[in-house]
Enzyme design. Sequence first.
Site, PDB file in Angstrom:
ATOM      1  N   ARG A 108       0.820  -1.218   0.000  1.00 19.85           N
ATOM      2  CA  ARG A 108       0.000   0.000   0.000  1.00 19.85           C
ATOM      3  C   ARG A 108       0.854   1.269   0.000  1.00 19.85           C
ATOM      4  O   ARG A 108       0.421   2.307   0.505  1.00 19.85           O
ATOM      5  CB  ARG A 108      -0.941   0.023   1.217  1.00 19.85           C
ATOM      6  N   ARG A 140      -2.927   6.512   0.891  1.00 24.68           N
ATOM      7  CA  ARG A 140      -3.425   7.724   1.552  1.00 24.68           C
ATOM      8  C   ARG A 140      -2.495   8.407   2.533  1.00 24.68           C
ATOM      9  O   ARG A 140      -2.742   9.542   2.925  1.00 24.68           O
ATOM     10  CB  ARG A 140      -4.743   7.396   2.263  1.00 24.68           C
ATOM     11  N   ARG A 152      -5.890  12.012  -5.859  1.00 28.59           N
ATOM     12  CA  ARG A 152      -7.142  11.263  -5.654  1.00 28.59           C
ATOM     13  C   ARG A 152      -8.349  12.204  -5.721  1.00 28.59           C
ATOM     14  O   ARG A 152      -9.367  11.880  -6.312  1.00 28.59           O
ATOM     15  CB  ARG A 152      -7.041  10.554  -4.300  1.00 28.59           C
ATOM     16  N   ASP A 206      -6.406  -1.994  -7.757  1.00 27.34           N
ATOM     17  CA  ASP A 206      -6.952  -2.688  -6.590  1.00 27.34           C
ATOM     18  C   ASP A 206      -7.293  -4.120  -6.989  1.00 27.34           C
ATOM     19  O   ASP A 206      -7.583  -4.377  -8.161  1.00 27.34           O
ATOM     20  CB  ASP A 206      -8.206  -1.984  -6.066  1.00 27.34           C
ATOM     21  N   TYR A 247     -14.861 -11.696  -1.200  1.00 26.21           N
ATOM     22  CA  TYR A 247     -15.505 -10.383  -1.433  1.00 26.21           C
ATOM     23  C   TYR A 247     -16.784 -10.542  -2.242  1.00 26.21           C
ATOM     24  O   TYR A 247     -17.796  -9.886  -1.988  1.00 26.21           O
ATOM     25  CB  TYR A 247     -14.544  -9.427  -2.162  1.00 26.21           C
TER      26      TYR A 247
HETATM   27  O1  CP3 Z   1       0.091  -1.467  -2.661  1.00 26.53           O
HETATM   28  C1  CP3 Z   1      -0.163  -0.462  -3.346  1.00 26.53           C
HETATM   29  O2  CP3 Z   1       0.151   0.687  -3.036  1.00 26.53           O
HETATM   30  C2  CP3 Z   1      -0.834  -0.682  -4.699  1.00 26.53           C
HETATM   31  C3  CP3 Z   1      -2.238  -0.468  -4.733  1.00 26.53           C
HETATM   32  C4  CP3 Z   1      -3.159  -1.395  -3.962  1.00 26.53           C
HETATM   33  C5  CP3 Z   1      -4.376  -0.935  -3.405  1.00 26.53           C
HETATM   34  N1  CP3 Z   1      -5.057  -1.997  -2.905  1.00 26.53           N
HETATM   35  C6  CP3 Z   1      -4.826   0.469  -3.429  1.00 26.53           C
HETATM   36  C7  CP3 Z   1      -5.940   0.887  -2.556  1.00 26.53           C
HETATM   37  C8  CP3 Z   1      -3.100  -2.772  -3.714  1.00 26.53           C
HETATM   38  C9  CP3 Z   1      -1.980  -3.762  -4.024  1.00 26.53           C
HETATM   39  C10 CP3 Z   1      -4.313  -3.147  -3.052  1.00 26.53           C
HETATM   40  C11 CP3 Z   1      -4.637  -4.525  -2.680  1.00 26.53           C
HETATM   41  C12 CP3 Z   1      -5.868  -4.802  -1.942  1.00 26.53           C
HETATM   42  N2  CP3 Z   1      -7.087  -4.194  -2.051  1.00 26.53           N
HETATM   43  C13 CP3 Z   1      -5.997  -5.863  -1.025  1.00 26.53           C
HETATM   44  C14 CP3 Z   1      -4.919  -6.843  -0.676  1.00 26.53           C
HETATM   45  C15 CP3 Z   1      -3.970  -6.248   0.300  1.00 26.53           C
HETATM   46  C16 CP3 Z   1      -4.415  -6.305   1.715  1.00 26.53           C
HETATM   47  O3  CP3 Z   1      -4.726  -5.229   2.259  1.00 26.53           O
HETATM   48  O4  CP3 Z   1      -4.444  -7.399   2.261  1.00 26.53           O
HETATM   49  C17 CP3 Z   1      -7.308  -5.843  -0.532  1.00 26.53           C
HETATM   50  C18 CP3 Z   1      -7.893  -6.788   0.496  1.00 26.53           C
HETATM   51  C19 CP3 Z   1      -7.997  -4.789  -1.193  1.00 26.53           C
HETATM   52  C20 CP3 Z   1      -9.428  -4.413  -1.052  1.00 26.53           C
HETATM   53  C21 CP3 Z   1      -9.583  -3.025  -0.578  1.00 26.53           C
HETATM   54  N3  CP3 Z   1      -9.238  -1.912  -1.310  1.00 26.53           N
HETATM   55  C22 CP3 Z   1     -10.152  -2.587   0.638  1.00 26.53           C
HETATM   56  C23 CP3 Z   1     -10.665  -3.496   1.731  1.00 26.53           C
HETATM   57  C24 CP3 Z   1     -10.141  -1.189   0.600  1.00 26.53           C
HETATM   58  C25 CP3 Z   1     -10.787  -0.240   1.594  1.00 26.53           C
HETATM   59  C26 CP3 Z   1      -9.962  -0.082   2.825  1.00 26.53           C
HETATM   60  C27 CP3 Z   1      -9.177   1.187   2.751  1.00 26.53           C
HETATM   61  O5  CP3 Z   1      -7.978   1.134   3.054  1.00 26.53           O
HETATM   62  O6  CP3 Z   1      -9.773   2.191   2.428  1.00 26.53           O
HETATM   63  C28 CP3 Z   1      -9.521  -0.773  -0.598  1.00 26.53           C
HETATM   64  C29 CP3 Z   1      -9.294   0.618  -1.043  1.00 26.53           C
HETATM   65  C30 CP3 Z   1      -7.915   0.985  -1.507  1.00 26.53           C
HETATM   66  N4  CP3 Z   1      -7.103   0.214  -2.283  1.00 26.53           N
HETATM   67  C31 CP3 Z   1      -7.273   2.227  -1.283  1.00 26.53           C
HETATM   68  C32 CP3 Z   1      -6.039   2.173  -1.938  1.00 26.53           C
HETATM   69  C33 CP3 Z   1      -5.009   3.268  -2.042  1.00 26.53           C
HETATM   70  C34 CP3 Z   1      -7.871   3.401  -0.512  1.00 26.53           C
HETATM   71  C35 CP3 Z   1      -8.778   4.133  -1.429  1.00 26.53           C
HETATM   72  C36 CP3 Z   1      -8.844   5.616  -1.142  1.00 26.53           C
HETATM   73  O7  CP3 Z   1      -9.706   6.003  -0.361  1.00 26.53           O
HETATM   74  O8  CP3 Z   1      -8.063   6.392  -1.726  1.00 26.53           O
END
Ligand code: CP3
Length: 348
Positions: A26, A30, A39, A76, A152
């Site tokens: 990640r 953010r 964003r 994502d 999911y």
């Molecule tokens: O790693 C990176 O920087 C690359 C981008 C990336 C994102 N999500 C961006 C993201 C990667 C590799 C993921 C993987 C992801 N997404 C996983 C596997 C990793 C882990 O956490 O175990 C999962 C389970 C998801 C599903 C997901 N996406 C959730 C549950 C959420 C909401 C929770 C949150 O943190 O807001 C997201 C949103 C998400 N994916 C954001 C980002 C930058 C936040 C979105 C925002 O508000 O800008």
Amino acid sequence: MSLKDHPILKAARGEEVPYTPVWIMRQAGRYSEKYRKIREKAGSFMDLCKNPELAAEVSLIPIDEIGVDAAILFSDILVPVEKMGIGVKFLEGKGPVLEPKISSLEDVRRLRVPVPQKELSYVLDTIKLIKERLKDRPLIGFSGAPFTLASYILEGGSSKNYIKAKSVMWNERELWDSLMEKLSETVFKYLRSQIEAGVDLVQIFDSWMGVLSKEDYEEFAFPYTEKVVNRLKEEFPQVPIIHFGVNSQHLLEVNNRLKVDVIGLDWKTEIPYALTKVDKAIQGNLDPVALFADQETIESKVRKIVADGLKAKGHIFNLGHGILPPTDPKKAKFLVETVHRISKELRG
Ligand code: CP3
């Protein structure tokens, strides 16, 4: 240095490296002010994922801001799910919401295996833009694993107990198998298209596999991940694969049977214990909350992880799960510098 000799790729292959390479799950997210600004400009999170120019810019932020050794594609794990025919929305503070919910064999039959070159071309365009701009460091591609994506899809979002997913798994075998089959095909094609577009290694996020017992994991989830990995390795033997999930210490021995190159460890897994179960390279595994501690504490934790990692076939440093939004970017930068400094020092 040719890119294939980059320490991240060498560590994944189990070759000698001058220092322990590091990236952060990640890292494009953010905690970065620049990310938050882009964003805002993009609209929704999904809009940002579909905008190659902005997504490429976001992928490159942590290279400049914190000095990590690799970029990860900004996207994502749920991005390909939308193209299977399920609406995906990210609601502020609530996480992802997937609609309609999939609950019958008929529903699964309606799901499609997307053609990435057509329906996910924005992801491939993002990869090409990043590769044009990132000359000296590898780019990591990724996908969710079939089980984590199925959870999911069946739950309609994040879940605490996975009641719906596990009920389908145990009670509706045909539905489960056809969904997992479709997801395996989707994940394979998606990762293949990312490799063809230029990513240098890939990570498979089976984030929630740890909610399954060893027995259930081996029967209902592992075979599908294995199929994806085998097909990728057959076509692209030179592209390293990292496999990661949290709370999955009980699955280390099983996952060691995958033809992946690197096993990702969460922060509760002790590396010496993991090394009794895994003979591949490892990735991890600092507690993401450790970045809220003072520098001395971070440094001593890093020293222990780096020293333990030297005993593995190869080691890529990372957090044990994603970096948290309130993290101070300066701390992340300090982490990267500290991993490089200490790992050089310990190698003499
Ligand atoms: O790693 C990176 O920087 C690359 C981008 C990336 C994102 N999500 C961006 C993201 C990667 C590799 C993921 C993987 C992801 N997404 C996983 C596997 C990793 C882990 O956490 O175990 C999962 C389970 C998801 C599903 C997901 N996406 C959730 C549950 C959420 C909401 C929770 C949150 O943190 O807001 C997201 C949103 C998400 N994916 C954001 C980002 C930058 C936040 C979105 C925002 O508000 O800008």
